[in-house]
Design a protein around this motif. Structure first.
Motif, PDB file in Angstrom:
ATOM      1  N   ILE A  24       0.829  -1.211   0.000  1.00 41.98           N
ATOM      2  CA  ILE A  24       0.000   0.000   0.000  1.00 41.98           C
ATOM      3  C   ILE A  24       0.863   1.261   0.000  1.00 41.98           C
ATOM      4  O   ILE A  24       0.552   2.250  -0.681  1.00 41.98           O
ATOM      5  CB  ILE A  24      -0.952  -0.001   1.212  1.00 41.98           C
ATOM      6  CG1 ILE A  24      -1.975  -1.142   1.069  1.00 41.98           C
ATOM      7  CG2 ILE A  24      -1.672   1.339   1.351  1.00 41.98           C
ATOM      8  CD1 ILE A  24      -2.849  -1.340   2.293  1.00 41.98           C
ATOM      9  N   LEU A  25       1.953   1.235   0.778  1.00 45.09           N
ATOM     10  CA  LEU A  25       2.849   2.393   0.825  1.00 45.09           C
ATOM     11  C   LEU A  25       3.364   2.757  -0.561  1.00 45.09           C
ATOM     12  O   LEU A  25       3.466   3.943  -0.907  1.00 45.09           O
ATOM     13  CB  LEU A  25       4.032   2.103   1.756  1.00 45.09           C
ATOM     14  CG  LEU A  25       3.773   2.093   3.257  1.00 45.09           C
ATOM     15  CD1 LEU A  25       5.025   1.663   4.012  1.00 45.09           C
ATOM     16  CD2 LEU A  25       3.321   3.464   3.738  1.00 45.09           C
ATOM     17  N   ASN A  26       3.677   1.725  -1.342  1.00 39.91           N
ATOM     18  CA  ASN A  26       4.178   1.972  -2.693  1.00 39.91           C
ATOM     19  C   ASN A  26       3.060   2.428  -3.623  1.00 39.91           C
ATOM     20  O   ASN A  26       3.185   3.442  -4.308  1.00 39.91           O
ATOM     21  CB  ASN A  26       4.831   0.703  -3.245  1.00 39.91           C
ATOM     22  CG  ASN A  26       5.599   0.972  -4.534  1.00 39.91           C
ATOM     23  OD1 ASN A  26       5.277   1.845  -5.319  1.00 39.91           O
ATOM     24  ND2 ASN A  26       6.644   0.192  -4.750  1.00 39.91           N
ATOM     25  N   GLU A  33      10.225   7.766  -3.885  1.00 42.74           N
ATOM     26  CA  GLU A  33      10.547   6.772  -4.893  1.00 42.74           C
ATOM     27  C   GLU A  33      11.746   5.914  -4.501  1.00 42.74           C
ATOM     28  O   GLU A  33      11.890   4.793  -4.985  1.00 42.74           O
ATOM     29  CB  GLU A  33      10.828   7.461  -6.231  1.00 42.74           C
ATOM     30  CG  GLU A  33       9.602   8.150  -6.822  1.00 42.74           C
ATOM     31  CD  GLU A  33       9.917   8.799  -8.156  1.00 42.74           C
ATOM     32  OE1 GLU A  33      11.104   8.741  -8.571  1.00 42.74           O
ATOM     33  OE2 GLU A  33       8.993   9.348  -8.778  1.00 42.74           O
ATOM     34  N   ASN A  34      12.616   6.447  -3.653  1.00 47.47           N
ATOM     35  CA  ASN A  34      13.819   5.700  -3.261  1.00 47.47           C
ATOM     36  C   ASN A  34      13.628   4.906  -1.973  1.00 47.47           C
ATOM     37  O   ASN A  34      14.599   4.456  -1.368  1.00 47.47           O
ATOM     38  CB  ASN A  34      15.002   6.651  -3.110  1.00 47.47           C
ATOM     39  CG  ASN A  34      14.781   7.679  -2.012  1.00 47.47           C
ATOM     40  OD1 ASN A  34      13.641   7.923  -1.612  1.00 47.47           O
ATOM     41  ND2 ASN A  34      15.849   8.288  -1.531  1.00 47.47           N
ATOM     42  N   THR A  35      12.373   4.720  -1.551  1.00 53.98           N
ATOM     43  CA  THR A  35      12.105   3.989  -0.305  1.00 53.98           C
ATOM     44  C   THR A  35      12.625   2.556  -0.369  1.00 53.98           C
ATOM     45  O   THR A  35      13.202   2.047   0.596  1.00 53.98           O
ATOM     46  CB  THR A  35      10.598   3.975  -0.002  1.00 53.98           C
ATOM     47  OG1 THR A  35      10.139   5.318   0.149  1.00 53.98           O
ATOM     48  CG2 THR A  35      10.318   3.199   1.283  1.00 53.98           C
ATOM     49  N   ALA A 207       9.458  -6.488   0.902  1.00 52.37           N
ATOM     50  CA  ALA A 207       8.825  -7.463   0.017  1.00 52.37           C
ATOM     51  C   ALA A 207       7.546  -6.891  -0.580  1.00 52.37           C
ATOM     52  O   ALA A 207       7.314  -6.972  -1.792  1.00 52.37           O
ATOM     53  CB  ALA A 207       8.519  -8.742   0.781  1.00 52.37           C
ATOM     54  N   GLY A 208       6.696  -6.307   0.264  1.00 52.20           N
ATOM     55  CA  GLY A 208       5.469  -5.694  -0.229  1.00 52.20           C
ATOM     56  C   GLY A 208       5.741  -4.528  -1.158  1.00 52.20           C
ATOM     57  O   GLY A 208       5.056  -4.339  -2.180  1.00 52.20           O
ATOM     58  N   PHE A 209       6.750  -3.736  -0.807  1.00 53.59           N
ATOM     59  CA  PHE A 209       7.108  -2.576  -1.621  1.00 53.59           C
ATOM     60  C   PHE A 209       7.591  -3.007  -2.993  1.00 53.59           C
ATOM     61  O   PHE A 209       7.228  -2.402  -4.020  1.00 53.59           O
ATOM     62  CB  PHE A 209       8.187  -1.758  -0.904  1.00 53.59           C
ATOM     63  CG  PHE A 209       8.279  -0.338  -1.364  1.00 53.59           C
ATOM     64  CD1 PHE A 209       9.128   0.021  -2.394  1.00 53.59           C
ATOM     65  CD2 PHE A 209       7.524   0.650  -0.768  1.00 53.59           C
ATOM     66  CE1 PHE A 209       9.223   1.324  -2.829  1.00 53.59           C
ATOM     67  CE2 PHE A 209       7.601   1.966  -1.199  1.00 53.59           C
ATOM     68  CZ  PHE A 209       8.459   2.311  -2.231  1.00 53.59           C
ATOM     69  N   VAL A 210       8.395  -4.070  -3.040  1.00 55.43           N
ATOM     70  CA  VAL A 210       8.929  -4.562  -4.317  1.00 55.43           C
ATOM     71  C   VAL A 210       7.834  -5.205  -5.149  1.00 55.43           C
ATOM     72  O   VAL A 210       7.746  -4.985  -6.365  1.00 55.43           O
ATOM     73  CB  VAL A 210      10.074  -5.559  -4.068  1.00 55.43           C
ATOM     74  CG1 VAL A 210      10.477  -6.265  -5.358  1.00 55.43           C
ATOM     75  CG2 VAL A 210      11.281  -4.843  -3.465  1.00 55.43           C
ATOM     76  N   ILE A 211       6.986  -6.010  -4.499  1.00 56.69           N
ATOM     77  CA  ILE A 211       5.894  -6.668  -5.229  1.00 56.69           C
ATOM     78  C   ILE A 211       4.993  -5.639  -5.897  1.00 56.69           C
ATOM     79  O   ILE A 211       4.494  -5.851  -7.009  1.00 56.69           O
ATOM     80  CB  ILE A 211       5.086  -7.562  -4.264  1.00 56.69           C
ATOM     81  CG1 ILE A 211       5.923  -8.801  -3.883  1.00 56.69           C
ATOM     82  CG2 ILE A 211       3.768  -8.010  -4.895  1.00 56.69           C
ATOM     83  CD1 ILE A 211       5.300  -9.626  -2.787  1.00 56.69           C
TER      84      ILE A 211
END
Length: 307
Positions: A24-26, A33-35, A207-211
């Motif tokens: 959700i954060l992404n 963008e660099n998170t 993992a969630g951010f990358v997905i």
């Protein structure tokens, strides 16, 4: 079987809730963008080294090595067998050298720390957990040495320069502290524990951010990932358990071996490639699918081979 299922389900729910938060954060663009880069660097340079140091400092003691060297030796044999099998299987899944290394790593080692340890400790108690940690020492050495080399973009060869990284250095320091029983000041131990405790949360958020960066449909519609997950969750641990049962190892070794090999694919296939600028799509698919399937497969595997 009910206890195993509940323990596994709790771990899976924690994993997915935090992964969803990262997702959700992404998607909502709440963070910059660099998170993802920041999270991966925090993991590889701070949280992961702290966890590695803590694990080795607490578990690699003279007493545990001398008293349970048999378990350590069994873990070494299982690691070597898994690595040989993984190297063969990876050739089937991809012709790309880097993707093949990701498959080799994933078939060799599973999610030991965030799923394996809680499940074994919760169901079989602290003594079984200690046995598993000793069994996993060779796997931890593999993860933080050859494993990092496999998941880094490039040649994948181990070099002295490649081993000089925060994770491997902390592994060596932790091994020295544990083996020689070197006392640490309370504030040092507390600091390391606090940093190590961040590992799972940061890894799941990453993992969630990358997905979220990929097409969700493509992640779940990759047929090869399902085959790889079944191999990781059922075929590989099943083959290992059949061999161990055939040679007559102790029940403690069986618990440790199954707790080590029947877990879902870990997040290092996301963490390490992200930290070094590599492709994380394969790792993201594996982590997502295998963790979903493991809710069902872990209770089944434990009930077949242990209960």
């Amino acid at each position: 079987m009910e206890k195993i299922f509940i323990a596994t389900l709790n771990q899976m729910l924690v994993l997915f809730i935090i992964m969803i938060i990262g997702y959700i954060l992404n998607k909502a663009r709440i963070t910059g963008e660099n998170t993802g880069t920041i999270l991966s660097r925090l993991l590889s340079n701070i949280a992961m080294p702290a966890l590695c140091f803590q694990t080795f400092a607490k578990n690699l003691t003279r007493d545990t090595i001398y008293e349970k060297f048999y378990i350590f030796l069994c873990g070494t044999c299982v690691l070597l067998g898994s690595l040989a099998l993984a190297y063969f299987l990876a050739k089937i899944f991809s012709k790309d050298e880097y993707v093949r290394r990701i498959y080799t790593y994933s078939f060799t080692t599973a999610n030991l720390g965030y799923i394996g340890y809680p499940v074994v400790g919760g169901v079989f108690g602290q003594e079984a957990l200690l046995d598993m940690m000793i069994f996993c020492i060779p796997f931890n050495i593999f993860i933080y040495s050859l494993g990092i080399a496999m998941l880094k973009p490039g040649s994948g060869k181990i070099s002295f320069r490649g081993l000089v990284n925060p994770v491997f250095i902390c592994m060596i320091l932790g091994a020295i502290v544990g083996f020689f029983n070197i006392p640490l000041p309370e504030f040092i131990s507390s600091t390391v524990s606090s940093l190590a405790a961040c590992m799972s949360t940061l890894a799941m958020l990453l993992a969630g951010f990358v997905i979220a960066q990929y097409d969700f449909k493509k992640l779940i519609l990759n047929g090869r990932i399902y085959i790889a997950s079944i191999l990781r969750l059922i075929v590989i641990p099943g083959a290992i358990m059949l061999v161990l049962n055939r040679i007559g190892v102790s029940h403690q070794v069986l618990i440790a071996a199954l707790g080590t090999t029947a877990m879902p694919l870990g997040l290092n296939t996301i963490v390490f490639p992200a930290a070094y600028g590599g492709d994380t799509s394969t790792g993201a698919s594996m982590a997502l699918i295998s963790n979903i399937l493991s809710i069902i497969t872990i209770p089944i595997m434990f009930s077949i081979f242990l209960l």
